[in-house]
Design a protein around this motif. Structure first.
Motif, PDB file in Angstrom:
ATOM      1  N   ASP A 221      31.372  52.285  31.694  1.00 58.65           N
ATOM      2  CA  ASP A 221      31.706  50.937  31.237  1.00 58.65           C
ATOM      3  C   ASP A 221      30.831  50.443  30.101  1.00 58.65           C
ATOM      4  O   ASP A 221      31.263  49.598  29.314  1.00 58.65           O
ATOM      5  CB  ASP A 221      31.613  49.963  32.416  1.00 58.65           C
ATOM      6  CG  ASP A 221      32.660  50.260  33.470  1.00 58.65           C
ATOM      7  OD1 ASP A 221      33.829  49.910  33.253  1.00 58.65           O
ATOM      8  OD2 ASP A 221      32.310  50.875  34.494  1.00 58.65           O
ATOM      9  N   GLY A 222      29.584  50.943  30.019  1.00 57.76           N
ATOM     10  CA  GLY A 222      28.742  50.422  28.955  1.00 57.76           C
ATOM     11  C   GLY A 222      27.355  51.012  28.959  1.00 57.76           C
ATOM     12  O   GLY A 222      27.074  52.023  29.612  1.00 57.76           O
ATOM     13  N   VAL A 223      26.469  50.350  28.223  1.00 57.81           N
ATOM     14  CA  VAL A 223      25.129  50.862  27.989  1.00 57.81           C
ATOM     15  C   VAL A 223      24.139  49.708  28.008  1.00 57.81           C
ATOM     16  O   VAL A 223      24.477  48.570  27.660  1.00 57.81           O
ATOM     17  CB  VAL A 223      25.075  51.617  26.639  1.00 57.81           C
ATOM     18  CG1 VAL A 223      25.390  50.686  25.472  1.00 57.81           C
ATOM     19  CG2 VAL A 223      23.733  52.308  26.432  1.00 57.81           C
ATOM     20  N   LEU A 224      22.923  50.013  28.415  1.00 57.26           N
ATOM     21  CA  LEU A 224      21.816  49.064  28.400  1.00 57.26           C
ATOM     22  C   LEU A 224      20.718  49.655  27.520  1.00 57.26           C
ATOM     23  O   LEU A 224      20.309  50.799  27.730  1.00 57.26           O
ATOM     24  CB  LEU A 224      21.300  48.845  29.824  1.00 57.26           C
ATOM     25  CG  LEU A 224      20.194  47.820  30.071  1.00 57.26           C
ATOM     26  CD1 LEU A 224      20.222  47.378  31.530  1.00 57.26           C
ATOM     27  CD2 LEU A 224      18.808  48.368  29.754  1.00 57.26           C
ATOM     28  N   GLY A 225      20.258  48.890  26.519  1.00 59.14           N
ATOM     29  CA  GLY A 225      19.241  49.449  25.630  1.00 59.14           C
ATOM     30  C   GLY A 225      18.550  48.399  24.802  1.00 59.14           C
ATOM     31  O   GLY A 225      18.844  47.198  24.881  1.00 59.14           O
TER      32      GLY A 225
END
Length: 293
Positions: free
Chosen positions: A79-83
């Motif tokens: 679903d997505g990315v954290l950064g």
């Protein structure tokens, strides 16, 4: 492989293209039909944490990390990315963030192994920048050490971030731990009662909890632990040293708990045993979004 030379050329000659890439990014709703999320985490390097299992420099190659992230983000069910901004700006230029949720990591000032590790200042995204660039939320690492005065600043900064993100109707993802220093090293307390206490402290931060989510470790007595909150919870993957099948089994069991809305996993998927990123991501995606859920 990622064309790092092209990314560097853009940064040197046309940095305005980064803003344009964010502006034209195709966005999606945070929630889809099943209401579950699989988020790939990649904010470790900005805190000086480059190790994966017994390799202290596993995440040192930026091109290698970007290549692994691009593979992960291309898989169905992710679903997505954290950064942090440096990584996410590269991914935006690469077009890897279209139709993906993007969560900005906010406090990376508590450098791994430093004397000021628990004075975890907000040195990356602000709520205002997250809103302006069209990200979907912000994440805070909130370690609470009763013997370290730096934790008070972290708590106050986290509260301000929660309030500011809510003003923009954006997710505030808090990752809380009760923490101790032992022989000069910081250690998170992962027994159920310590995690429960950290949940209650984190839940009270900010002027509203309307947009607060929690990011919690998979620990013993998880059902009792999650009874401490009504907030939607994503479970973190960490860097488990043992058999990955045991890790997958623990995630699978946790998915049945009503508070659990998915996983936020970094090193376990990006640097899996056997080094098959796509296969590891596909297993996690099936655990989160499988048809039996």
């Amino acid at each position: 492989m990622i064309d790092a030379a092209r990314l560097t050329e853009i940064r040197a000659r046309e940095p305005e293209l980064i803003g344009r890439a964010w502006h034209k990014r195709a966005r999606r709703p945070v929630h889809r039909d099943d209401g579950r999320l699989l988020i790939v985490a990649a904010d470790h390097p900005a805190r000086g944490a480059l190790a994966v299992r017994d390799d202290n420099a596993a995440m040192a190659s930026r091109t290698g990390l970007l290549d692994r992230l691009a593979t992960a983000l291309s898989r169905p069910g992710v679903d997505g990315v954290l950064g942090t901004p440096d990584l996410l700006d590269d991914l935006a230029l690469m077009g890897a963030l279209d139709d993906r949720i993007v969560i900005g990591s906010m406090n990376r000032g508590g450098l791994h192994g430093s004397v000021f590790e628990l004075d975890d200042r907000f040195t990356a995204y602000t709520a205002e920048a997250i809103a302006a660039q069209g990200l979907d939320g912000g994440k805070t690492l909130t370690r609470i050490c009763l013997d370290d005065p730096g934790s008070l600043r972290t708590l106050a900064s986290t509260a301000a971030a929660v309030t500011s993100l809510a003003e923009h109707s954006l997710m505030a993802m808090i990752e809380p731990f009760l923490t101790v220093r032992h022989e000069g090293r910081v250690r998170n307390l992962l027994d159920p009662d310590s995690v429960i206490k950290s949940i209650h402290i984190a839940s009270g931060l900010g002027a509203t909890s309307a947009y607060t989510w929690l990011k919690l470790p998979v620990v013993d007595e998880l059902a009792r632990v999650l009874d401490a909150t009504t907030m939607p919870t994503l479970l973190l993957g960490g860097d488990p040293p043992g058999d990955p099948h045991d890790t997958y089994a623990s995630w699978d069991a946790a998915m049945a708990l009503p508070a659990v809305r998915g996983l936020v996993v970094g090193r376990t998927l990006l640097y899996p045993p056997g080094d098959d990123v796509a296969a590891a991501v596909d297993i996690a995606a099936d655990l989160v979004h499988g048809s039996s859920r």
